[in-house]
Design a protein around this motif. Structure first.
Motif, PDB file in Angstrom:
ATOM      1  N   ALA A   3      10.652  -6.538   4.661  1.00  0.00           N
ATOM      2  CA  ALA A   3      11.354  -5.332   4.282  1.00  0.00           C
ATOM      3  C   ALA A   3      10.921  -4.149   2.923  1.00  0.00           C
ATOM      4  O   ALA A   3      11.423  -3.350   2.607  1.00  0.00           O
ATOM      5  CB  ALA A   3      12.953  -5.630   3.821  1.00  0.00           C
ATOM      6  N   GLY A   4       9.733  -4.794   2.324  1.00  0.00           N
ATOM      7  CA  GLY A   4       9.273  -4.159   1.425  1.00  0.00           C
ATOM      8  C   GLY A   4       8.432  -3.179   1.676  1.00  0.00           C
ATOM      9  O   GLY A   4       8.382  -2.510   2.708  1.00  0.00           O
ATOM     10  N   ALA A   5       7.760  -2.185   0.477  1.00  0.00           N
ATOM     11  CA  ALA A   5       6.942  -1.208   0.790  1.00  0.00           C
ATOM     12  C   ALA A   5       5.804  -1.183   1.784  1.00  0.00           C
ATOM     13  O   ALA A   5       5.563  -0.470   2.741  1.00  0.00           O
ATOM     14  CB  ALA A   5       6.433  -0.540  -0.560  1.00  0.00           C
ATOM     15  N   GLY A  12      -0.976  -9.523  -1.088  1.00  0.00           N
ATOM     16  CA  GLY A  12      -0.216  -9.562  -2.368  1.00  0.00           C
ATOM     17  C   GLY A  12      -0.007 -11.190  -2.572  1.00  0.00           C
ATOM     18  O   GLY A  12      -0.198 -12.013  -1.726  1.00  0.00           O
ATOM     19  N   ALA A  13       0.573 -11.444  -3.890  1.00  0.00           N
ATOM     20  CA  ALA A  13       1.076 -12.666  -4.213  1.00  0.00           C
ATOM     21  C   ALA A  13       2.398 -12.594  -4.730  1.00  0.00           C
ATOM     22  O   ALA A  13       2.745 -13.185  -5.823  1.00  0.00           O
ATOM     23  CB  ALA A  13       0.087 -13.642  -5.159  1.00  0.00           C
ATOM     24  N   LEU A  14       3.338 -12.158  -4.000  1.00  0.00           N
ATOM     25  CA  LEU A  14       4.695 -11.918  -4.435  1.00  0.00           C
ATOM     26  C   LEU A  14       5.441 -13.346  -5.179  1.00  0.00           C
ATOM     27  O   LEU A  14       6.205 -13.138  -6.048  1.00  0.00           O
ATOM     28  CB  LEU A  14       5.506 -11.385  -3.522  1.00  0.00           C
ATOM     29  CG  LEU A  14       5.412  -9.876  -3.487  1.00  0.00           C
ATOM     30  CD1 LEU A  14       6.048  -9.272  -2.159  1.00  0.00           C
ATOM     31  CD2 LEU A  14       5.813  -9.042  -4.672  1.00  0.00           C
ATOM     32  N   THR A  40      14.876  -2.083  -0.489  1.00  0.00           N
ATOM     33  CA  THR A  40      13.991  -2.095   0.499  1.00  0.00           C
ATOM     34  C   THR A  40      13.095  -0.863   0.628  1.00  0.00           C
ATOM     35  O   THR A  40      13.371   0.204  -0.027  1.00  0.00           O
ATOM     36  CB  THR A  40      14.753  -2.114   1.906  1.00  0.00           C
ATOM     37  OG1 THR A  40      15.545  -0.861   1.837  1.00  0.00           O
ATOM     38  CG2 THR A  40      15.697  -3.269   2.029  1.00  0.00           C
ATOM     39  N   GLY A  41      12.190  -1.140   1.266  1.00  0.00           N
ATOM     40  CA  GLY A  41      11.070   0.082   1.219  1.00  0.00           C
ATOM     41  C   GLY A  41      10.151   0.266   0.106  1.00  0.00           C
ATOM     42  O   GLY A  41      10.279  -0.502  -0.709  1.00  0.00           O
ATOM     43  N   LYS A  42       9.751   1.586  -0.026  1.00  0.00           N
ATOM     44  CA  LYS A  42       8.949   1.975  -1.110  1.00  0.00           C
ATOM     45  C   LYS A  42       9.877   2.345  -2.356  1.00  0.00           C
ATOM     46  O   LYS A  42      10.960   3.199  -1.943  1.00  0.00           O
ATOM     47  CB  LYS A  42       7.914   3.394  -0.737  1.00  0.00           C
ATOM     48  CG  LYS A  42       7.200   3.672  -1.993  1.00  0.00           C
ATOM     49  CD  LYS A  42       6.188   2.487  -2.447  1.00  0.00           C
ATOM     50  CE  LYS A  42       5.928   2.911  -3.837  1.00  0.00           C
ATOM     51  NZ  LYS A  42       5.283   1.685  -4.620  1.00  0.00           N
TER      52      LYS A  42
HETATM   53  N1  NAP Z   1      -4.240  -5.369  -1.877  1.00  0.00           N
HETATM   54  C1  NAP Z   1      -3.764  -4.201  -2.417  1.00  0.00           C
HETATM   55  O1  NAP Z   1      -4.624  -3.233  -2.546  1.00  0.00           O
HETATM   56  C2  NAP Z   1      -2.235  -3.830  -2.920  1.00  0.00           C
HETATM   57  C3  NAP Z   1      -1.641  -2.890  -2.822  1.00  0.00           C
HETATM   58  C4  NAP Z   1      -0.283  -2.471  -3.099  1.00  0.00           C
HETATM   59  C5  NAP Z   1       0.427  -3.605  -3.301  1.00  0.00           C
HETATM   60  N2  NAP Z   1      -0.244  -4.705  -3.325  1.00  0.00           N
HETATM   61  C6  NAP Z   1       0.753  -6.289  -3.575  1.00  0.00           C
HETATM   62  O2  NAP Z   1       1.289  -6.315  -2.132  1.00  0.00           O
HETATM   63  C7  NAP Z   1       2.611  -7.007  -2.292  1.00  0.00           C
HETATM   64  C8  NAP Z   1       3.790  -6.154  -1.690  1.00  0.00           C
HETATM   65  O3  NAP Z   1       3.656  -5.034  -2.628  1.00  0.00           O
HETATM   66  P1  NAP Z   1       5.045  -3.956  -2.170  1.00  0.00           P
HETATM   67  O4  NAP Z   1       4.839  -2.917  -3.182  1.00  0.00           O
HETATM   68  O5  NAP Z   1       5.029  -3.700  -0.836  1.00  0.00           O
HETATM   69  O6  NAP Z   1       6.176  -4.725  -2.719  1.00  0.00           O
HETATM   70  P2  NAP Z   1       7.374  -5.282  -1.927  1.00  0.00           P
HETATM   71  O7  NAP Z   1       7.317  -6.126  -0.733  1.00  0.00           O
HETATM   72  O8  NAP Z   1       8.230  -3.852  -1.870  1.00  0.00           O
HETATM   73  O9  NAP Z   1       7.898  -6.206  -3.280  1.00  0.00           O
HETATM   74  C9  NAP Z   1       9.251  -6.331  -3.414  1.00  0.00           C
HETATM   75  C10 NAP Z   1       9.891  -7.369  -2.785  1.00  0.00           C
HETATM   76  O10 NAP Z   1       8.988  -8.953  -2.852  1.00  0.00           O
HETATM   77  C11 NAP Z   1       9.791  -9.674  -2.431  1.00  0.00           C
HETATM   78  N3  NAP Z   1       9.886 -10.988  -3.095  1.00  0.00           N
HETATM   79  C12 NAP Z   1       9.874 -11.183  -4.574  1.00  0.00           C
HETATM   80  N4  NAP Z   1       9.741 -12.628  -4.760  1.00  0.00           N
HETATM   81  C13 NAP Z   1       9.549 -13.359  -3.653  1.00  0.00           C
HETATM   82  C14 NAP Z   1       9.149 -14.644  -3.234  1.00  0.00           C
HETATM   83  N5  NAP Z   1       8.982 -15.392  -4.220  1.00  0.00           N
HETATM   84  N6  NAP Z   1       8.767 -14.691  -1.797  1.00  0.00           N
HETATM   85  C15 NAP Z   1       8.853 -13.979  -1.046  1.00  0.00           C
HETATM   86  N7  NAP Z   1       9.215 -12.746  -1.283  1.00  0.00           N
HETATM   87  C16 NAP Z   1       9.377 -12.149  -2.777  1.00  0.00           C
HETATM   88  C17 NAP Z   1      11.341  -9.121  -2.481  1.00  0.00           C
HETATM   89  O11 NAP Z   1      11.803  -9.392  -1.269  1.00  0.00           O
HETATM   90  P3  NAP Z   1      12.705 -10.355  -0.417  1.00  0.00           P
HETATM   91  O12 NAP Z   1      14.201  -9.738  -0.900  1.00  0.00           O
HETATM   92  O13 NAP Z   1      12.418 -10.106   0.769  1.00  0.00           O
HETATM   93  O14 NAP Z   1      12.488 -11.652  -1.117  1.00  0.00           O
HETATM   94  C18 NAP Z   1      11.193  -7.881  -2.883  1.00  0.00           C
HETATM   95  O15 NAP Z   1      12.278  -7.149  -2.172  1.00  0.00           O
HETATM   96  C19 NAP Z   1       2.638  -7.040  -3.735  1.00  0.00           C
HETATM   97  O16 NAP Z   1       1.959  -8.619  -4.212  1.00  0.00           O
HETATM   98  C20 NAP Z   1       1.551  -6.087  -4.575  1.00  0.00           C
HETATM   99  O17 NAP Z   1       1.259  -6.411  -5.767  1.00  0.00           O
HETATM  100  C21 NAP Z   1      -1.543  -5.227  -2.965  1.00  0.00           C
END
Ligand code: NAP
Length: 357
Positions: free
Chosen positions: A169-171, A259-261, A340-342
């Protein structure tokens, strides 16, 4: 509800000094940050010197990766934040004064100088974008390209694949699931952290199945959602979800580590993918990727993405937080699962007014 201060900015054509708010790193966190790790400061914004541009930021992005940058960022391919210095991050803004022929007043630009209302830098720091490309300038900050290259490059998505996406449900995850479907996945499964988000995945974003990763062992939930196994795992989280995916993966399955949330939330190093015998026996691929290696695919992606938006085949989900002062807490809330989302922060609107939450 949003209101606006009326201490309106000078007209764009004015070159007089102005004040702007910025957010600095007050102290390096040891563990999950608190609002005390941020300092909100009002500064005088200089006029652009020759070769420079002054930009009024409209929106900035909040990314979970910013927590790693606050801790020093040593594991990322970009520099960490320095204590006492203004933080940085993706932003979209409007040129209000230019001392370089490559950009003009009124141009919409994206850049890395977020966490401040005004950005002044050499013109090369800014990239002009088409203001008509999206309904809102904030959409230039979306993570669709991350989702796209993760699926197409790192995971080598094939038509007919069953795809599992965590933090769905994230970005990034919300778009990864939808793009997988648009690129021919047969079944798309998502995990998220609340019943409301699970309903959002199947009800709004079109996932075939979804589960709350708090509801018992992830392995059981994933097996139930994917009785025929999974071929691709788009991993935003690591930890238990990664280990469950390895177990449920079909032969020649592919895992794209985005990523490694789990680590970003807890601050503890990730335990890794689990049983490597399964990885070997099933000939799995686990591949990390970063957007920075694939920026050359932005135009190709953008064209497809805008087509999907036009034909209504993709939902762009966004949460807008009002005002820079609210941004530190919002970053913590983002990783805590509130949105949720971005998630973006509105810094000033097109008329130069600053939102007050
Ligand atoms: N490789 C790349 O180039 C790149 C680029 C951008 C972002 N990233 C990485 O990709 C990942 C996603 O980024 P995003 O911006 O799309 O973030 P996102 O999914 O919107 O991040 C926020 C969500 O993380 C979840 N979360 C937090 N702790 C958690 C846990 N322990 N277990 C499971 N879910 C957890 C929460 O959702 P719930 O309510 O569902 O727990 C929260 O709503 C991040 O790790 C980010 O650093 C990588």
């Amino acid at each position: 509800m949003t209101s606006f201060t009326t201490s309106a900015l000078p007209p764009a054509s004015s070159r007089l000094a102005r004040n702007g708010v910025e957010v600095r790193l007050a102290a390096r966190p040891d563990g999950f940050p608190t609002p005390d790790h941020f300092r909100i400061v009002t500064t005088t914004v200089p006029d652009p010197a020759p070769g420079q541009v002054l930009v009024r930021n409209l929106f900035m992005s909040l990314d979970p990766g910013m927590l790693l940058l606050m801790s020093g960022g040593s594991q990322l391919p970009i520099p960490g934040y320095e204590v006492g210095e203004v933080m940085y991050g993706n932003a979209v803004g409007e040129v209000v004064a230019s001392a370089d022929p490559s950009l003009s007043e009124g141009d919409l630009v994206v850049h890395r100088l977020g966490w401040r209302e005004y950005a002044v830098a050499g013109a090369e720091a800014f990239r002009r974008v088409d203001e008509r490309a999206y309904p809102s300038p904030s959409m230039h900050l979306g993570f669709g390209l991350v989702a796209y290259v993760g699926l197409m490059e790192a995971a080598r998505l094939r038509p007919g694949d069953t795809v599992f996406v965590s933090s769905a449900a994230g970005a990034t995850g919300g778009l990864a699931g939808q793009i997988a479907r648009l690129k021919g996945a047969a079944r798309v499964i998502g995990s998220a952290g609340s019943p409301e988000k699970v309903a959002h995945l199947t009800g709004t974003l079109g996932f075939d199945a979804a589960f709350d990763y708090h509801d018992g062992p992830v392995l059981d939930r994933l097996r139930a959602a994917a009785p025929d196994g999974i071929d691709v795992y788009f991993d935003n989280v690591g930890g238990e979800q990664l280990r469950a995916a390895v177990e449920v993966m079909n032969e020649h399955g592919r895992i794209a580590v985005c990523g490694a949330l789990n680590r970003q939330r807890t601050g503890r190093p990730d335990d890794g993918p689990g049983d490597l015998l399964s990885v070997a026996a099933k000939r799995l691929t686990i591949r990390g990727f970063t957007l920075f290696d694939h920026l050359d695919r932005a135009a190709e992606f953008g064209e497809q993405f805008r087509g999907w938006l036009r034909e209504g085949s993709i939902v762009y989900d966004e949460t807008v937080v009002e005002g820079l002062a609210a941004a530190p807490q919002a970053l913590l809330d983002l990783v805590g699962g509130r949105y949720t989302g971005k998630t973006v922060v509105r810094l000033t609107d097109a008329a130069g007014r600053t939102p007050v939450a």
